[in-house]
Scaffold this active site. Structure first.
Site, PDB file in Angstrom:
ATOM      1  N   GLY A 139       1.004  -1.037   0.259  1.00 19.15           N
ATOM      2  CA  GLY A 139      -0.377   0.326  -0.081  1.00 19.15           C
ATOM      3  C   GLY A 139       0.743   1.115  -0.311  1.00 19.15           C
ATOM      4  N   SER A 184      -3.936  -3.024  -0.400  1.00 19.76           N
ATOM      5  CA  SER A 184      -2.761  -3.736  -0.115  1.00 19.76           C
ATOM      6  C   SER A 184      -3.385  -5.213   0.639  1.00 19.76           C
ATOM      7  CB  SER A 184      -2.146  -2.959   1.659  1.00 19.76           C
ATOM      8  OG  SER A 184      -1.502  -3.896   1.770  1.00 19.76           O
ATOM      9  N   THR A 240      10.557  -8.118 -11.572  1.00 18.23           N
ATOM     10  CA  THR A 240       9.997  -9.362 -11.718  1.00 18.23           C
ATOM     11  C   THR A 240       8.747  -9.279 -10.747  1.00 18.23           C
ATOM     12  OG1 THR A 240      11.823 -10.214 -12.259  1.00 18.23           O
ATOM     13  CG2 THR A 240      10.380 -11.750 -12.193  1.00 18.23           C
ATOM     14  N   CYS A 270       4.915   3.918  21.557  1.00 20.57           N
ATOM     15  CA  CYS A 270       5.345   3.992  23.058  1.00 20.57           C
ATOM     16  C   CYS A 270       7.075   4.132  21.734  1.00 20.57           C
ATOM     17  CB  CYS A 270       5.134   3.056  23.839  1.00 20.57           C
ATOM     18  SG  CYS A 270       6.719   3.691  25.143  1.00 20.57           S
TER      19      CYS A 270
HETATM   20  C1  PLP Z   1      -1.876  -0.533   6.034  1.00 19.69           C
HETATM   21  C2  PLP Z   1      -2.220   0.858   5.431  1.00 19.69           C
HETATM   22  C3  PLP Z   1      -0.732   1.392   4.545  1.00 19.69           C
HETATM   23  C4  PLP Z   1       0.297   0.588   4.284  1.00 19.69           C
HETATM   24  O1  PLP Z   1      -0.259  -1.017   3.405  1.00 19.69           O
HETATM   25  P1  PLP Z   1       1.672  -1.679   3.531  1.00 19.69           P
HETATM   26  O2  PLP Z   1       0.500  -2.199   2.515  1.00 19.69           O
HETATM   27  O3  PLP Z   1       1.609  -1.930   4.965  1.00 19.69           O
HETATM   28  O4  PLP Z   1       2.468  -0.370   2.819  1.00 19.69           O
HETATM   29  C5  PLP Z   1      -1.325   2.431   4.125  1.00 19.69           C
HETATM   30  N1  PLP Z   1      -2.875   3.423   4.547  1.00 19.69           N
HETATM   31  C6  PLP Z   1      -3.887   2.951   5.330  1.00 19.69           C
HETATM   32  C7  PLP Z   1      -4.540   3.299   5.324  1.00 19.69           C
HETATM   33  C8  PLP Z   1      -3.367   1.634   5.654  1.00 19.69           C
HETATM   34  O5  PLP Z   1      -3.714   0.694   6.796  1.00 19.69           O
END
Ligand code: PLP
Length: 388
Positions: free
Chosen positions: A73, A200, A238, A327
């Site tokens: 993501g 994601s 790839t 934390c």
């Molecule tokens: C988890 C999350 C991401 C990041 O996705 P990844 O695949 O862990 O890089 C981005 N935006 C939101 C809102 C998320 O909850």
């Protein structure tokens, strides 16, 4: 071991669905060919990628040419933001919100250091943005408006369809980080003004390390990773064939079960919410109760520390939940989302998040409801803030 765990932290990550694991396995064992190779041995890998693209496109109402597979993501977010700036020559402004995921916020902060002007929309005490404020901040100098579809901490849904129209009215592009929304609520991008959408795999029961970016047809695009010609020259590297096959299967499962699951998850969440409010004094729900993901409950217990609640939840029943505050090196840094909402000190530090998936049950909710009142009472007796 793991089946003893009560996992209610599905906005952090999800388990890989058994069907998804089965779908990806052949590409880690027998079909290890490079999908770009020409001999028949690579055929199944190339075919799996195209099949996954069909499934994922169907889940979000896109066409297959509009789907670009990425590594996560975060990469999708970065790609959309950097592409919009690169292709909108002369436009030097971005509009976003104060409650975005760090995958958007930290990219924006870095861009500010390079002279890009970034405006951050404020939120009210329920985490809602003001569309009039947004409209006033979009100008002919705006390259991109980027606003999340659903917030990972409080579950709020944002008016992305309207914001996309607003951005287009000023010639700006629109991106949404929909990592928390895809697979949880219906999304149909066909005919919409949304130019880019990030998702994601590991938030919808595919593994970590696979993501995708929707890029609306004909929207100008600049690749984030240069190199080989994979993904039609839009994303080099790839292909993660097993990950892509997994994401395709996860999308298929999500589409099949989305409607029923939304009802099931909301029922679990609402029972937990009502039960906690009834059994724990000085508890308060954070977020926009009218426009929220069905699976998310962010709730604050004044006068105590969220971290302490989490520790005791795990001790009491291996319950895995999460707190907004992380934390770091001894200093408690409260959630930027709850801070933007203007929560007072007590509420900021006493907030925790429960987030459900299709694998949670009524018994999970029962267990949490059985242990929470005692935990809250015990911690309040120890509280440095004193008993109210
Ligand atoms: C988890 C999350 C991401 C990041 O996705 P990844 O695949 O862990 O890089 C981005 N935006 C939101 C809102 C998320 O909850």
């Amino acid at each position: 071991m793991t089946n003893e765990i009560v996992y209610v932290d599905n906005n952090a990550t999800t388990c890989v669905a058994p069907e998804v694991f089965a779908a990806m396995q052949p590409f880690l064992t027998e079909y290890y060919g490079n999908p770009s190779s020409v001999y028949p041995f690579s055929g199944p890998a190339a075919k799996a990628i195209e099949q996954a693209r069909v499934s994922l496109a169907a889940l979000v109402g896109a066409t297959t040419e509009e789907i670009i597979f990425t590594s996560c993501g975060s990469e999708s977010d970065s790609t959309a933001i950097m592409s919009a700036l690169a292709t909108q020559a002369g436009r030097r402004k971005i509009l976003t919100t104060m409650v975005e995921h760090p995958a958007v916020l930290n990219v924006c902060r870095n861009l500010q250091k390079q002279g890009i002007h970034v405006d951050y929309l404020r939120v009210d005490s329920q985490g809602r943005i003001d569309l009039d404020e947004a409209r006033a901040l979009i100008s002919s100098d705006t390259a991109l408006v980027t606003v999340m579809f659903a917030n990972n901490e409080i579950g709020n849904l944002y008016p992305v369809w309207e914001l996309a129209e607003m951005a287009h009215a000023k010639g700006a592009l629109f991106h949404t980080d929909a990592v928390q929304a895809v697979g949880k609520i219906p999304i149909n991008l066909s005919g919409s003004a949304i130019d880019f959408l990030s998702l994601s795999g590991h938030k919808l029961h595919a593994p970590k390390g696979i993501g995708a970016l929707y890029r609306r047809r004909f929207v100008p695009f600049a690749p984030f990773l240069a190199g080989g010609h994979q993904e039609h020259g839009q994303r080099a590297g790839t292909e993660n064939v097993a990950g892509i096959a997994a994401l395709g299967k996860a999308a298929e499962l999500a589409q099949q079960h989305l409607a029923a699951e939304a009802v099931q998850l909301a029922a679990l969440r609402d029972r937990l919410q009502a039960g906690l409010l009834a059994s724990c004094p000085d508890a308060m729900v954070n977020g926009d109760l009218q426009h929220r993901l069905p699976n998310t409950l962010n709730i604050c217990f004044k006068y105590i520390e969220g971290e302490a609640i989490l520790l005791r939840l795990y001790q009491a029943g291996k319950i895995c939940a999460s707190s907004g505050s992380a934390c770091t090196t001894g200093s408690l840094e409260p959630s930027h989302v709850l801070r933007a909402m203007g929560l007072d000190y007590q509420a900021l530090h006493g907030s925790i998040r429960f987030s459900f998936s299709r694998y949670n049950t009524d018994q999970d909710v029962e267990l949490i409801l059985a242990v929470m009142p005692g935990i809250v009472k015990a911690l309040r007796e120890l509280s440095p803030f004193g008993r109210n």
